[in-house]
Structure formats: structure tokens, C-alpha cells
Write a protein that holds these residues in place. Structure first.
Motif, PDB file in Angstrom:
ATOM      1  N   TYR B  35      33.804  99.533   9.493  1.00 31.14           N
ATOM      2  CA  TYR B  35      32.854 100.402   8.811  1.00 31.14           C
ATOM      3  C   TYR B  35      32.488  99.796   7.457  1.00 31.14           C
ATOM      4  CZ  TYR B  35      34.001 104.112  12.147  1.00 31.14           C
ATOM      5  OH  TYR B  35      34.177 104.864  13.292  1.00 31.14           O
ATOM      6  N   GLN B  37      30.949 100.972   3.602  1.00 29.94           N
ATOM      7  CA  GLN B  37      30.647 102.087   2.710  1.00 29.94           C
ATOM      8  C   GLN B  37      29.946 101.537   1.482  1.00 29.94           C
ATOM      9  OE1 GLN B  37      34.094 104.128   1.099  1.00 29.94           O
ATOM     10  NE2 GLN B  37      32.947 106.003   0.738  1.00 29.94           N
ATOM     11  N   GLY B  41      28.434 106.122  -1.356  1.00 34.22           N
ATOM     12  CA  GLY B  41      28.044 106.600  -0.030  1.00 34.22           C
ATOM     13  C   GLY B  41      29.223 106.928   0.863  1.00 34.22           C
ATOM     14  N   HIS B  42      28.939 107.062   2.156  1.00 38.26           N
ATOM     15  CA  HIS B  42      29.969 107.371   3.111  1.00 38.26           C
ATOM     16  C   HIS B  42      30.113 106.212   4.093  1.00 38.26           C
ATOM     17  CE1 HIS B  42      26.163 108.789   4.831  1.00 38.26           C
ATOM     18  NE2 HIS B  42      26.670 108.438   5.988  1.00 38.26           N
ATOM     19  N   PRO B  43      31.263 106.104   4.769  1.00 37.98           N
ATOM     20  CA  PRO B  43      31.434 105.010   5.733  1.00 37.98           C
ATOM     21  C   PRO B  43      30.435 105.093   6.881  1.00 37.98           C
ATOM     22  CG  PRO B  43      33.541 105.988   5.142  1.00 37.98           C
ATOM     23  CD  PRO B  43      32.482 106.902   4.604  1.00 37.98           C
ATOM     24  N   PHE B  45      29.513 103.158  10.630  1.00 42.80           N
ATOM     25  CA  PHE B  45      30.040 102.304  11.694  1.00 42.80           C
ATOM     26  C   PHE B  45      29.257 101.005  11.799  1.00 42.80           C
ATOM     27  CE2 PHE B  45      32.080 101.498  15.732  1.00 42.80           C
ATOM     28  CZ  PHE B  45      31.120 100.864  16.503  1.00 42.80           C
ATOM     29  N   PHE B  88      35.819  98.563   5.669  1.00 42.09           N
ATOM     30  CA  PHE B  88      37.058  99.104   6.216  1.00 42.09           C
ATOM     31  C   PHE B  88      37.208  98.732   7.686  1.00 42.09           C
ATOM     32  CE2 PHE B  88      38.373 101.911   2.859  1.00 42.09           C
ATOM     33  CZ  PHE B  88      37.212 102.349   2.243  1.00 42.09           C
ATOM     34  N   THR B 105      43.036  99.681   4.045  1.00 40.21           N
ATOM     35  CA  THR B 105      42.878 100.006   2.625  1.00 40.21           C
ATOM     36  C   THR B 105      41.508  99.595   2.080  1.00 40.21           C
ATOM     37  OG1 THR B 105      44.120  97.969   2.249  1.00 40.21           O
ATOM     38  CG2 THR B 105      45.307 100.032   2.019  1.00 40.21           C
ATOM     39  N   GLY B 106      40.770  98.784   2.826  1.00 37.83           N
ATOM     40  CA  GLY B 106      39.414  98.424   2.432  1.00 37.83           C
ATOM     41  C   GLY B 106      39.346  97.200   1.541  1.00 37.83           C
TER      42      GLY B 106
END
Lengths: 114, 113
Positions: B35, B37, B41-43, B45, B88, B105-106
Motif C-alpha cells: 500500500y 499512503q 492521506g490514507h493507505p 492498495f 507499507f 512499520t512502513g
């Protein structure tokens, strides 16, 4: 389509107060999830639901409760907020029958507990 | 319990340079998702890998799934400012009976123009 909608977008609480975060999805997805995101910690799963009327614990469930009374809604409750619950909360939904089981995320709720 | 780690945590690159993030799971995975982000913003896909040793490409992005299905990588060739964000990985354990994913953890990528 709205997709996944979270309310509220922002909230400030005092320690000990309670609140409920609402997540609504219009994609008829069976699975719904609540995550929290903290700097350096990535996304951690709080609770999830595999269908209406069912809930299960994720990685960090303590201090939170959830309910899935309707398929399209997933509520996250904080009974007695603590400063450690200051975070950004994301809701997501997915269709497990879909080949990729993609998770669709809401825009997030930024919560501060003072 | 299952843990998924990503390295590096942060990466700053000059525009045009390549970038790679690595994802390692403590348990064998049935599949792994990636993903992105964007800041604020939001994650969203990007891709899913299922088979051992699988390699998939999306334009300048190359995704790999390890032979043992415990690690994965994302490589971006010739980064652009639009690549800025946090990447992520999310893995589903083979022992998981449900579609529950543990996120890494990104890696936060910053691209300098």
C-alpha cells in the motif's frame, strides 16, 4: 460511491471521556477493520469483523470495544480515553471473496486525548 | 505473534535516483500486499503477491516476493516527486484462518527535486 466514510474527522478528548468512532461502507463488504497509526509504528490492527454481528481482537485491542450491528457499519468505542490513545484511526473494509481482498480505507480520524 | 518489519524507516533520494524498501515477516505468509499512503492521506492498495518468487511490475515499480514467502521488496526506478509517501507491506500468515493482515512499520520516502 462514497466507499468508506469515517466520522468524525477530528476530535479532542479529555482523559477519562468516552467516544465512539463510526465507520460506514457502501460496498457490501463482509470484512471491516479498525487500525491505529502512530509515528514509526505503522498500522496496527485494533479489532476486526468478518461479518455482521461478529468481532475479533487484533494486535492492540486493550482499551477499545467494537460493534458490528449492521453489515455496513463498524463502530469503535473508547470507554475511558487515555493519552496513549492519541493517534490517527483508520477504518477499512474488504471483500474476502474477491481475488485480491483489497482493503479500502477511510480518510481517518485524528484523535487527541489531553 | 506475527511481526512484519520494514527497512529503512526513512529514505531521502534525489529525483531520478532509485529506491528500495524491504519487508520481513517473522512467519511464513500466504500472500503479501503493498500500500502507498500520501502525506495526510490514507493507505491505497498497490499490488498483491501470492506465489513464491513472484515478481510483478507496475510501470517504474517492481515488487518481489521471496522464495520462502517471508520477505518482499518494492523497488522504484528513477523516482519522481509523485512517489513521495509512505509505503507499507501487509502480510497474511499462512496460519491465519481469516483475511487478517499485519502491516509493516512502513518506509517514508521523500524525493528531492
Amino acid at each position: 460511491n462514497a466507499g468508506v466514510t469515517q466520522t468524525p474527522k477530528f476530535r479532542v478528548l479529555k482523559t477519562g471521556q468516552s467516544m465512539t468512532l463510526l465507520c460506514a461502507q457502501d460496498m457490501n463488504h463482509e470484512y471491516m477493520y479498525w487500525y491505529r497509526q502512530d509515528p514509526g509504528m505503522g498500522l496496527r490492527l485494533i479489532h476486526y469483523s468478518v461479518g455482521e454481528g461478529t468481532t475479533a481482537k487484533g494486535e492492540v485491542p486493550d482499551g477499545y470495544n467494537v460493534s458490528r450491528l449492521k453489515k455496513q457499519n463498524f463502530l469503535l468505542g473508547l470507554e475511558s480515553a487515555a493519552p496513549s490513545q492519541t493517534s490517527v484511526y483508520f477504518c477499512a473494509s474488504s471483500d474476502p471473496t474477491g481475488y485480491k481482498n483489497i482493503q479500502y480505507f477511510g480518510a481517518g480520524t485524528r484523535l487527541s486525548v489531553l | 505473534g506475527q511481526q512484519v518489519m520494514q527497512i529503512p524507516q526513512y529514505q531521502h533520494v534525489q529525483e531520478g535516483e532509485d529506491f528500495t524498501t524491504y519487508c520481513n515477516s517473522s512467519t511464513t505468509l500466504s500472500n503479501i500486499q503493498w500500500y502507498k499512503q500520501r502525506p495526510g492521506g490514507h493507505p491505497v492498495f498497490l499490488i498483491q503477491l501470492v506465489k513464491s518468487g513472484e515478481v510483478k511490475k507496475q510501470k517504474r515499480l517492481t515488487f518481489q516476493f521471496g522464495e520462502a514467502k517471508k520477505n518482499s521488496s518494492l523497488h522504484i526506478t528513477a523516482t519522481q516527486t509523485t512517489d513521495v509517501g509512505t509505503y507499507f507491506c501487509a502480510g497474511r500468515a499462512t496460519t491465519s484462518g481469516t483475511y487478517k493482515y499485519i502491516f509493516g512499520t512502513g518506509t517514508r520516502l521523500k524525493v528531492l527535486a
